[in-house]
Design an enzyme around this catalytic site. Structure first.
Site, PDB file in Angstrom:
ATOM      1  N   HIS A   5      -0.228  31.913  29.648  1.00  0.00           N
ATOM      2  CA  HIS A   5       1.046  31.329  30.129  1.00  0.00           C
ATOM      3  C   HIS A   5       0.802  29.872  30.541  1.00  0.00           C
ATOM      4  CE1 HIS A   5       5.052  31.185  31.727  1.00  0.00           C
ATOM      5  NE2 HIS A   5       4.560  30.580  32.799  1.00  0.00           N
ATOM      6  N   ASP A  26       4.954  37.783  32.586  1.00  0.00           N
ATOM      7  CA  ASP A  26       3.919  36.956  33.236  1.00  0.00           C
ATOM      8  C   ASP A  26       3.362  37.568  34.527  1.00  0.00           C
ATOM      9  OD1 ASP A  26       4.439  35.051  31.214  1.00  0.00           O
ATOM     10  OD2 ASP A  26       6.067  34.213  32.399  1.00  0.00           O
ATOM     11  N   LEU A  33       7.121  43.664  26.342  1.00  0.00           N
ATOM     12  CA  LEU A  33       6.566  44.939  25.885  1.00  0.00           C
ATOM     13  C   LEU A  33       7.001  46.052  26.824  1.00  0.00           C
ATOM     14  CD1 LEU A  33       2.975  43.570  25.245  1.00  0.00           C
ATOM     15  CD2 LEU A  33       4.640  44.173  23.473  1.00  0.00           C
ATOM     16  N   GLU A  90      -4.019  21.655  25.015  1.00  0.00           N
ATOM     17  CA  GLU A  90      -5.331  21.228  24.501  1.00  0.00           C
ATOM     18  C   GLU A  90      -6.441  21.340  25.546  1.00  0.00           C
ATOM     19  OE1 GLU A  90      -3.494  18.062  21.262  1.00  0.00           O
ATOM     20  OE2 GLU A  90      -4.595  17.302  22.999  1.00  0.00           O
ATOM     21  N   THR A 139      -0.989  27.741  17.917  1.00  0.00           N
ATOM     22  CA  THR A 139      -2.162  26.916  18.247  1.00  0.00           C
ATOM     23  C   THR A 139      -3.172  27.720  19.071  1.00  0.00           C
ATOM     24  OG1 THR A 139      -1.213  25.940  20.254  1.00  0.00           O
ATOM     25  CG2 THR A 139      -0.831  24.758  18.185  1.00  0.00           C
TER      26      THR A 139
HETATM   27  C1  GAR Z   1       1.991  28.386  24.546  1.00  0.00           C
HETATM   28  O1  GAR Z   1       2.154  27.237  25.347  1.00  0.00           O
HETATM   29  C2  GAR Z   1       1.919  29.621  25.424  1.00  0.00           C
HETATM   30  O2  GAR Z   1       1.246  29.418  26.628  1.00  0.00           O
HETATM   31  C3  GAR Z   1       3.387  29.896  25.650  1.00  0.00           C
HETATM   32  O3  GAR Z   1       3.981  29.669  24.397  1.00  0.00           O
HETATM   33  C4  GAR Z   1       3.251  28.639  23.710  1.00  0.00           C
HETATM   34  C5  GAR Z   1       2.906  29.124  22.336  1.00  0.00           C
HETATM   35  O4  GAR Z   1       2.254  28.122  21.598  1.00  0.00           O
HETATM   36  N1  GAR Z   1       3.606  31.236  26.162  1.00  0.00           N
HETATM   37  C6  GAR Z   1       4.543  31.509  27.063  1.00  0.00           C
HETATM   38  O5  GAR Z   1       5.324  30.675  27.487  1.00  0.00           O
HETATM   39  C7  GAR Z   1       4.553  32.968  27.555  1.00  0.00           C
HETATM   40  N2  GAR Z   1       5.382  33.117  28.702  1.00  0.00           N
HETATM   41  P1  GAR Z   1       1.364  28.476  20.323  1.00  0.00           P
HETATM   42  O6  GAR Z   1       2.223  29.374  19.422  1.00  0.00           O
HETATM   43  O7  GAR Z   1       1.105  27.133  19.684  1.00  0.00           O
HETATM   44  O8  GAR Z   1       0.120  29.163  20.774  1.00  0.00           O
END
Ligand code: GAR
Length: 208
Positions: A110, A151, A94, A178, A13
């Site tokens: 994050h 993070d 990474l 959102e 998303t």
């Molecule tokens: C998102 O909420 C992003 O912030 C989180 O994974 C989700 C991916 O959603 N990332 C982490 O937790 C990184 N530590 P998406 O694939 O729908 O963008």
């Protein structure tokens, strides 16, 4: 044009939010030239394919060491002349080689207000579950430059939201995505693409 390489592990998303802001002209200096998945079969890669963006799956476990994994990632990004790497829900760590090759040119989104509810093991819905367990009244999302730890790295933008009394981890996750993530990630990319970000130690200076 700023060539962006997006790295993904899930539904994408955040990738979609970037593509939508390119389409509506908000990110007029940007184009996504490749999307790299940490595994195959994820919806984020389908979103890229639908837009005709070249995709690749580069799995950490296919490489004997982190250095080899980094080299493969660097080679891929150089092939597409990537100047900014965006971790949009990318859940592999990474190595230092990759982080050095793209110093202050890798961004991560994050789903919490860093330094709360972040670090190893805090990904996806977990930061929201932990935020509710802790009883915080405010949470949100953070975009930061990436260092070779989970993070960490200088914070570019944060957006806070209120936690509502009847929130579940799922409702909180949806609202944070959102109303925070999908806004601040494209905004941070816009600032980068317009040369408005500089890093001094741990601080990111924004010149609008
Ligand atoms: C998102 O909420 C992003 O912030 C989180 O994974 C989700 C991916 O959603 N990332 C982490 O937790 C990184 N530590 P998406 O694939 O729908 O963008």
């Amino acid at each position: 044009m700023l060539n962006i390489g997006v790295m993904v592990s899930g539904s994408g998303t955040n990738l979609q939010a970037i593509l939508d802001r390119i389409d509506d002209g908000t990110l007029k200096k940007c184009r996504v030239v490749t999307v790299v998945g940490s595994k195959s079969g994820i919806y984020a890669l389908e979103r890229a394919e639908k837009k005709g963006i070249p995709t690749a799956v580069i799995k950490r476990k296919d490489y004997p060491g982190i250095d080899d994994y980094d080299k493969a990632l660097i080679e891929h990004m150089k092939k597409y002349d990537v100047k900014l790497v965006v971790l949009a829900g990318f859940l592999s760590l990474l190595g230092e080689g990759f982080v050095k090759a793209y110093e202050n040119a890798i961004m991560n989104i994050h789903p919490s207000l860093i330094p709360a509810f972040c670090g190893k093991g805090y990904y996806g819905i977990i930061p929201h579950r932990k935020a509710l367990e802790y009883g915080v009244k405010i949470t949100g999302a953070t975009v930061h430059f990436v260092e070779s730890d989970y993070d960490s790295g200088p914070i570019i933008l944060q957006k806070a939201l209120e936690v509502l009394p009847d929130d579940t981890p799922e409702t909180l996750q949806k609202r944070v995505m959102e109303q925070a993530e999908h806004i601040i990630l494209p905004e941070a990319i816009r600032l980068f693409s317009e040369g408005k970000l500089s890093v001094e130690g741990r601080k990111v200076i924004i010149k609008e």
